[in-house]
Design an enzyme around this catalytic site. Structure first.
Site, PDB file in Angstrom:
ATOM      1  CE  LYS A  99      -3.018   2.861   2.717  1.00 66.30           C
ATOM      2  NZ  LYS A  99      -3.546   3.170   4.055  1.00 66.30           N
ATOM      3  N   GLY A 160      -8.139   9.165  10.240  1.00 70.38           N
ATOM      4  CA  GLY A 160      -8.383   9.229  11.668  1.00 70.38           C
ATOM      5  C   GLY A 160      -9.436  10.224  12.108  1.00 70.38           C
ATOM      6  CB  ALA A 186      -8.485   7.751   5.155  1.00 66.63           C
ATOM      7  N   GLY A 187     -11.127   7.814   7.069  1.00 66.66           N
ATOM      8  CA  GLY A 187     -12.258   8.666   7.405  1.00 66.66           C
ATOM      9  C   GLY A 187     -13.490   7.960   7.916  1.00 66.66           C
ATOM     10  CG  ASN A 208      -5.724   1.409  12.427  1.00 67.68           C
ATOM     11  OD1 ASN A 208      -5.414   0.238  12.565  1.00 67.68           O
ATOM     12  ND2 ASN A 208      -5.332   2.346  13.272  1.00 67.68           N
TER      13      ASN A 208
END
Length: 256
Positions: A99, A160, A186-187, A208
């Site tokens: 990635k 995040g 993301a987000g 994550n």
């Protein structure tokens, strides 16, 4: 495997990819990954202990024979830095599927797209299979696909942030034009965000913080698993059209 996710020629049952950061422990990380049904986990090579036997190692809990490791370039701010990091990773662990992320600044962690494209071209020329974190810009997404990336990974919102899918129109445009998998990266903050991403036609979701920072990470991991499945099924089913006025469920003909 009736509806597999295929990345770089390999099939996966799960369309949910999870990270390996911000958890209270590697043990909790492993439990969350299993609860999520994930088969791929991202690994920030600069931040995770993989080799020091004197400390707990990620590999002792999130086992490489159970999960596909996806090394990433978190913390890299130039193309040269990202390429060097992944070349070292390949020498150390034999990883070829990677990635790529090249960040613009520490405040937003927004992708630096010129540097990202440059790094992608260099890595692909060097034989890597590149899944690429990018902005939700359809033009750059197309350029990255044309360069040979095996998955396009537009952000839903800032890394995040938990703000969810901020620009569904652009995500949908990227989905419609792209032949390789599109994975929102993301987000995502909660299960409904993951479902929305999948209902837009994305092939998967990577997250994550949404799991690791939840009050109950294991339970949230289970929720995310079901959200991704539900969103995919909803997309494949095809939603009803939106209407301006009511439409009765029961027929009007034959009323007494």
């Amino acid at each position: 495997m009736t509806d597999p996710l295929i990345i770089a020629g390999k099939s996966y049952n799960s369309r949910l990819i999870v990270g390996t950061g911000k958890y209270q422990s590697y043990q909790q990380n492993a439990e969350a990954a299993r609860a999520a049904g994930a088969e791929i986990v991202t690994v920030a090579l600069r931040r995770v202990n993989l080799s020091n036997p004197d400390e707990e190692r990620l590999t002792d809990f999130v086992k490489p024979d159970e999960f596909t490791y996806l090394p990433n370039t978190a913390g890299c701010y130039t193309a040269d830095e990202a390429v060097r990091t992944l070349r070292l990773a390949r020498e150390a662990g034999g990883w070829n599927l990677v990635k790529l992320e090249v960040l613009a600044d520490q405040k937003t962690l927004y992708p630096n797209m010129p540097e990202t494209l440059e790094a992608a071209k260099a890595l692909i020329a060097d034989g890597f299979e590149v899944m690429v974190y990018c902005s939700d810009d359809p033009v750059y997404a197309k350029m990255l696909e044309d360069a040979g990336c095996c998955a396009i990974m537009p952000l839903g919102s800032l890394i995040g942030s938990g703000l969810g899918i901020m620009n569904p129109v652009n995500i949908r445009l990227i989905v419609e034009q792209t032949r390789v998998p599109v994975i929102v990266d993301a987000g995502v903050g909660t299960a409904s965000d993951a479902a929305i991403a999948m209902e837009l036609g994305c092939d998967g979701v990577l997250m994550n913080t949404a799991i690791a920072a939840a009050k109950d990470p294991i339970r949230m991991a289970k929720a995310m698993k079901h959200a991704v499945i539900a969103g995919r099924e909803s997309y494949l089913a095809g939603r009803m059209p939106k209407k301006m006025y009511a439409d009765p469920s029961s027929p009007l003909a034959g009323l007494i």
